[in-house]
Design a protein around this motif. Structure first.
Motif, short mmCIF file in Angstrom:
data_model
loop_
_atom_site.label_atom_id
_atom_site.label_comp_id
_atom_site.label_asym_id
_atom_site.label_seq_id
_atom_site.Cartn_x
_atom_site.Cartn_y
_atom_site.Cartn_z
N LEU A 1 143.85 124.10 46.09
CA LEU A 1 145.19 123.50 46.20
C LEU A 1 146.25 124.52 45.81
O LEU A 1 147.25 124.70 46.50
CB LEU A 1 145.29 122.26 45.31
CG LEU A 1 146.66 121.59 45.23
CD1 LEU A 1 147.10 121.10 46.61
CD2 LEU A 1 146.62 120.43 44.25
N ARG A 2 146.02 125.22 44.71
CA ARG A 2 147.00 126.21 44.22
C ARG A 2 147.25 127.30 45.26
O ARG A 2 148.39 127.60 45.61
CB ARG A 2 146.48 126.83 42.91
CG ARG A 2 147.38 127.90 42.32
CD ARG A 2 146.92 128.36 40.96
NE ARG A 2 147.12 127.27 40.00
CZ ARG A 2 146.13 126.55 39.46
NH1 ARG A 2 144.87 126.81 39.74
NH2 ARG A 2 146.39 125.57 38.62
N SER B 1 146.32 127.41 48.53
CA SER B 1 146.75 126.91 49.84
C SER B 1 148.23 126.54 49.81
O SER B 1 148.94 126.71 50.80
CB SER B 1 145.90 125.73 50.30
OG SER B 1 146.06 124.61 49.45
N HIS B 2 148.71 126.05 48.68
CA HIS B 2 150.14 125.75 48.53
C HIS B 2 150.94 127.06 48.55
O HIS B 2 151.97 127.16 49.22
CB HIS B 2 150.36 125.00 47.22
CG HIS B 2 151.78 124.67 46.94
ND1 HIS B 2 152.44 123.62 47.54
CD2 HIS B 2 152.70 125.27 46.13
CE1 HIS B 2 153.69 123.58 47.10
NE2 HIS B 2 153.87 124.57 46.25
N GLU C 1 148.35 124.47 55.26
CA GLU C 1 148.58 123.03 55.18
C GLU C 1 147.30 122.20 55.33
O GLU C 1 147.13 121.20 54.65
CB GLU C 1 149.63 122.60 56.21
CG GLU C 1 150.13 121.18 56.02
CD GLU C 1 150.69 120.89 54.62
OE1 GLU C 1 150.45 119.77 54.12
OE2 GLU C 1 151.35 121.75 54.03
N ARG D 1 145.43 122.50 52.06
CA ARG D 1 146.20 121.78 51.03
C ARG D 1 145.99 120.27 51.17
O ARG D 1 145.72 119.58 50.18
CB ARG D 1 147.68 122.12 51.17
CG ARG D 1 148.58 121.49 50.13
CD ARG D 1 150.04 121.91 50.35
NE ARG D 1 150.88 121.45 49.29
CZ ARG D 1 151.40 120.22 49.21
NH1 ARG D 1 151.17 119.33 50.14
NH2 ARG D 1 152.16 119.88 48.18
N LYS D 2 146.07 119.76 52.39
CA LYS D 2 145.90 118.33 52.63
C LYS D 2 144.48 117.88 52.26
O LYS D 2 144.30 116.85 51.62
CB LYS D 2 146.20 117.99 54.08
CG LYS D 2 146.11 116.51 54.39
CD LYS D 2 146.44 116.23 55.85
CE LYS D 2 146.36 114.78 56.23
NZ LYS D 2 145.50 113.92 55.49
N PHE E 1 152.83 121.17 42.65
CA PHE E 1 152.58 121.39 44.08
C PHE E 1 153.32 120.42 44.99
O PHE E 1 152.97 120.26 46.14
CB PHE E 1 151.08 121.36 44.35
CG PHE E 1 150.32 122.35 43.52
CD1 PHE E 1 150.57 123.70 43.63
CD2 PHE E 1 149.38 121.92 42.61
CE1 PHE E 1 149.89 124.62 42.85
CE2 PHE E 1 148.69 122.82 41.83
CZ PHE E 1 148.94 124.18 41.95
#
Length: 151
Positions: free
Chosen positions: A85-86, A88-89, A94, A97-98, A122
Motif C-alpha cells: 500500500l505504501r 503503490s501509493h 492504482e 493500491r486498490k 494514504f
C-alpha cells in the motif's frame, strides 16, 4: 534499495505504474544503456526500506501472475500488504493500491487505530469515518496512545 540490487522485470513496473512507464520512456542522450538496465548503474530508490520493497515486489508479482492466470494469488503477509500500500501509493500503482486496500479492509488483524493511521497517511477516505465512530462509541475507554494520536 539500501545497497541491495533487485532485478525486476521492467514490464512488471511499467504495466502497473504510470510513474515507471513514463520514466522508462524518457529519451536518453548517451550510447550507454539507461540506469536500471545493468548492475553497474542501478536505479537508486532513496528512502525505501528493502523489506518494504521486497514485500511490494511479492504482492506485485503475485497480482500480476493472478491476472495472467485468473486464479487466486498467494496470501501475502499482513505487513507485506501495508508495504505494498505504501509503495503503490507513492508510485501511483492504482491497481495494486486498490487490491491492498481491499485485502486490508477485510483483515481482522487491522485494528481501528491502525486503520485510521493508514487512512490518513494514504488518503483512504472510506475508512476515516467508520474508524472514528468505532473508537468513539466502543465500550472501553480510549487509552493514552489513542487519545494522543487523535489530538
Amino acid at each position: 534499495v539500501e545497497n541491495r540490487i533487485f532485478r525486476v522485470p521492467r514490464e512488471l513496473l511499467e504495466t502497473y505504474s504510470n510513474v515507471y512507464k513514463d520514466m522508462f520512456n524518457l529519451p536518453i542522450s548517451s550510447d550507454e544503456p539507461p540506469d536500471g538496465e545493468r548492475d553497474g548503474a542501478p536505479l537508486i530508490l532513496e528512502g525505501i526500506k528493502k523489506e518494504d520493497f521486497r514485500a511490494f515486489l511479492s504482492v506485485l508479482s503475485s497480482l500480476h501472475y493472478e491476472s495472467l492466470q485468473r486464479g487466486e494469488s498467494k496470501r501475502a503477509a499482513f505487513k507485506d500488504w501495508i508495504a505494498a500500500l505504501r509503495l503503490s501509493h507513492m508510485w501511483d500503482l492504482e491497481n495494486v493500491r486498490k487490491k491492498a486496500i481491499d485485502v486490508l479492509e477485510g483483515d481482522a488483524m487491522l485494528g481501528m487505530l491502525q486503520r485510521l493511521e493508514l487512512a490518513n497517511e494514504f488518503q483512504i477516505t472510506t475508512w476515516i469515518r467508520p474508524a472514528y465512530q468505532y473508537l468513539l462509541t466502543r465500550t472501553e475507554e480510549l487509552n493514552v496512545t489513542e487519545v494522543s494520536w487523535m489530538g
